[in-house]
Design a protein around this motif. Structure first.
Motif, PDB file in Angstrom:
ATOM      1  N   MET A   1       0.554  -1.143   0.145  1.00 43.14           N
ATOM      2  CA  MET A   1       0.281   0.072   0.113  1.00 43.14           C
ATOM      3  C   MET A   1       0.847   1.018  -0.168  1.00 43.14           C
ATOM      4  N   THR A   2       2.234   1.137   0.130  1.00 45.18           N
ATOM      5  CA  THR A   2       2.957   2.258   0.178  1.00 45.18           C
ATOM      6  C   THR A   2       3.708   2.386  -1.461  1.00 45.18           C
ATOM      7  N   LYS A   3       2.841   3.238  -1.990  1.00 47.26           N
ATOM      8  CA  LYS A   3       3.273   3.431  -3.723  1.00 47.26           C
ATOM      9  C   LYS A   3       5.028   3.696  -3.818  1.00 47.26           C
ATOM     10  N   SER A   4       5.366   4.677  -3.139  1.00 47.35           N
ATOM     11  CA  SER A   4       6.710   5.076  -3.319  1.00 47.35           C
ATOM     12  C   SER A   4       7.723   3.870  -3.229  1.00 47.35           C
ATOM     13  N   PHE A   5       7.580   2.988  -2.077  1.00 50.30           N
ATOM     14  CA  PHE A   5       8.377   1.723  -1.743  1.00 50.30           C
ATOM     15  C   PHE A   5       8.138   0.868  -2.923  1.00 50.30           C
ATOM     16  N   ARG A   6       6.846   0.635  -3.181  1.00 51.17           N
ATOM     17  CA  ARG A   6       6.583  -0.355  -4.301  1.00 51.17           C
ATOM     18  C   ARG A   6       7.246  -0.012  -5.635  1.00 51.17           C
ATOM     19  N   GLU A   7       7.177   1.376  -5.801  1.00 50.69           N
ATOM     20  CA  GLU A   7       7.828   1.718  -7.100  1.00 50.69           C
ATOM     21  C   GLU A   7       9.202   1.566  -7.210  1.00 50.69           C
ATOM     22  N   ARG A   8       9.848   1.849  -6.154  1.00 49.99           N
ATOM     23  CA  ARG A   8      11.247   1.745  -5.805  1.00 49.99           C
ATOM     24  C   ARG A   8      11.849   0.293  -6.006  1.00 49.99           C
ATOM     25  N   VAL A   9      11.105  -0.664  -5.550  1.00 51.90           N
ATOM     26  CA  VAL A   9      11.416  -1.989  -5.610  1.00 51.90           C
ATOM     27  C   VAL A   9      11.198  -2.703  -7.017  1.00 51.90           C
ATOM     28  N   MET A  10      10.205  -2.057  -7.778  1.00 50.55           N
ATOM     29  CA  MET A  10      10.086  -2.806  -8.994  1.00 50.55           C
ATOM     30  C   MET A  10      10.943  -2.267 -10.035  1.00 50.55           C
ATOM     31  N   ARG A  11      11.521  -0.844  -9.635  1.00 51.27           N
ATOM     32  CA  ARG A  11      12.622  -0.705 -10.570  1.00 51.27           C
ATOM     33  C   ARG A  11      14.174  -0.999 -10.160  1.00 51.27           C
ATOM     34  N   ALA A  12      14.074  -1.751  -8.930  1.00 52.73           N
ATOM     35  CA  ALA A  12      15.341  -2.178  -8.284  1.00 52.73           C
ATOM     36  C   ALA A  12      16.133  -3.116  -9.382  1.00 52.73           C
ATOM     37  N   SER A  13      17.518  -3.162  -9.178  1.00 51.97           N
ATOM     38  CA  SER A  13      18.292  -4.166  -9.972  1.00 51.97           C
ATOM     39  C   SER A  13      18.522  -5.507  -9.373  1.00 51.97           C
ATOM     40  N   SER A  14      17.962  -5.525  -8.246  1.00 54.49           N
ATOM     41  CA  SER A  14      18.088  -6.820  -7.243  1.00 54.49           C
ATOM     42  C   SER A  14      19.501  -7.388  -7.010  1.00 54.49           C
ATOM     43  N   ASP A  15      20.346  -6.242  -6.892  1.00 53.16           N
ATOM     44  CA  ASP A  15      21.785  -6.611  -6.460  1.00 53.16           C
ATOM     45  C   ASP A  15      22.067  -6.744  -5.084  1.00 53.16           C
ATOM     46  N   THR A  16      21.006  -6.270  -4.274  1.00 53.12           N
ATOM     47  CA  THR A  16      21.071  -6.436  -2.934  1.00 53.12           C
ATOM     48  C   THR A  16      20.094  -7.274  -2.234  1.00 53.12           C
ATOM     49  N   ASN A  17      20.525  -8.422  -1.538  1.00 53.34           N
ATOM     50  CA  ASN A  17      19.565  -9.698  -1.092  1.00 53.34           C
ATOM     51  C   ASN A  17      18.677  -9.764  -2.345  1.00 53.34           C
ATOM     52  N   GLU A  18      19.196 -10.456  -3.218  1.00 52.94           N
ATOM     53  CA  GLU A  18      18.361 -10.684  -4.643  1.00 52.94           C
ATOM     54  C   GLU A  18      16.968 -11.512  -4.148  1.00 52.94           C
ATOM     55  N   ASN A  19      17.063 -12.538  -3.438  1.00 55.72           N
ATOM     56  CA  ASN A  19      16.240 -13.308  -3.155  1.00 55.72           C
ATOM     57  C   ASN A  19      15.008 -12.427  -2.602  1.00 55.72           C
ATOM     58  N   LEU A  20      15.212 -11.611  -1.519  1.00 55.42           N
ATOM     59  CA  LEU A  20      14.208 -10.645  -0.934  1.00 55.42           C
ATOM     60  C   LEU A  20      13.541  -9.889  -2.007  1.00 55.42           C
ATOM     61  N   VAL A  21      14.397  -9.055  -2.614  1.00 52.17           N
ATOM     62  CA  VAL A  21      14.077  -8.186  -3.665  1.00 52.17           C
ATOM     63  C   VAL A  21      13.069  -8.569  -4.708  1.00 52.17           C
ATOM     64  N   SER A  22      13.441  -9.802  -5.313  1.00 50.75           N
ATOM     65  CA  SER A  22      12.920 -10.800  -6.300  1.00 50.75           C
ATOM     66  C   SER A  22      11.462 -11.164  -5.715  1.00 50.75           C
TER      67      SER A  22
END
Length: 210
Positions: A1-22
């Motif tokens: 429900m936190t739009k800004s966090f969701r958008e940051r995650v969707m744009r992330a390259s998943s280079d930090t803790n790849e499993n969690l970000v994915s």
């Protein structure tokens, strides 16, 4: 429900803790595409990434909220990141301080007439404490221990201010934690204790309750 966090995650390259970000990307994507009447979205990927062993045991939501924000890249958690200033003032008016990062404030649940008002909890959190006698603190300027007033303020506001309501208290009668499920009165705007008048230009856009 936190739009800004969701958008940051969707744009992330998943280079930090790849499993969690994915896992976060996957669940956000599934939720955004979910249609009315669809089955529940699985959280298995996040559960595995956070190392949760027993899904049938009650867990602390705030603990895992913090865990997620600590494990993802700091840029993803930026909207929740702020700085507290711990201020010490000795009885001879010498002032010193240190700063510490935070991602949520732990607000005590104080009830009056069976109801909790968020303003009361915030006043208690920002209430000054005076240390005297055996609890005196050493003052560098005085070069000796003095009665000391401790206070705290938000020095740098996060974009989103998470407030953790401490509903669980240890009850020695039952030898366990008991939840305070009293009704709450939550204002639409933050009270002055949080809206530091000297830093209104840097106030949070909104707050969330945990």
């Amino acid at each position: 429900m936190t739009k800004s966090f969701r958008e940051r995650v969707m744009r992330a390259s998943s280079d930090t803790n790849e499993n969690l970000v994915s896992a976060l990307k996957k669940i956000f994507q599934e939720l955004s595409n979910q249609y009315s009447g669809a089955p529940s979205v699985s959280t298995r990927g996040i559960i595995t990434s956070l190392g949760i062993q027993n899904v049938n045991e009650q867990q602390d939501a705030v603990e895992y909220f913090q865990d997620i924000l600590e494990k993802v890249d700091s840029t993803l958690a930026e909207d929740f990141s702020g700085t507290l200033r711990n201020i010490r003032k000795c009885s001879h008016h010498h002032v010193s301080h240190d700063d510490s990062p935070f991602k949520s404030l732990q607000i005590p649940v104080i009830t009056r007439d069976g109801q909790f008002k968020l303003e009361d909890g915030l006043k208690k959190y920002f209430e000054s404490t005076i240390l005297v006698e055996d609890d005196q603190m050493y003052c560098n300027d005085c070069d000796e221990k003095r009665d000391t007033t401790l206070s705290i303020e938000i020095h740098e506001y996060p974009e989103i201010l998470p407030l953790h309501l401490k509903r669980f208290e240890y009850d020695y009668r039952v030898r366990g934690f008991v939840k305070n499920d009293c009704p709450m009165d939550v204002p639409l705007h933050l009270p002055p204790e949080v809206r530091n008048p000297t830093k209104l230009h840097n106030k949070p856009s909104y707050f969330i309750l945990l």
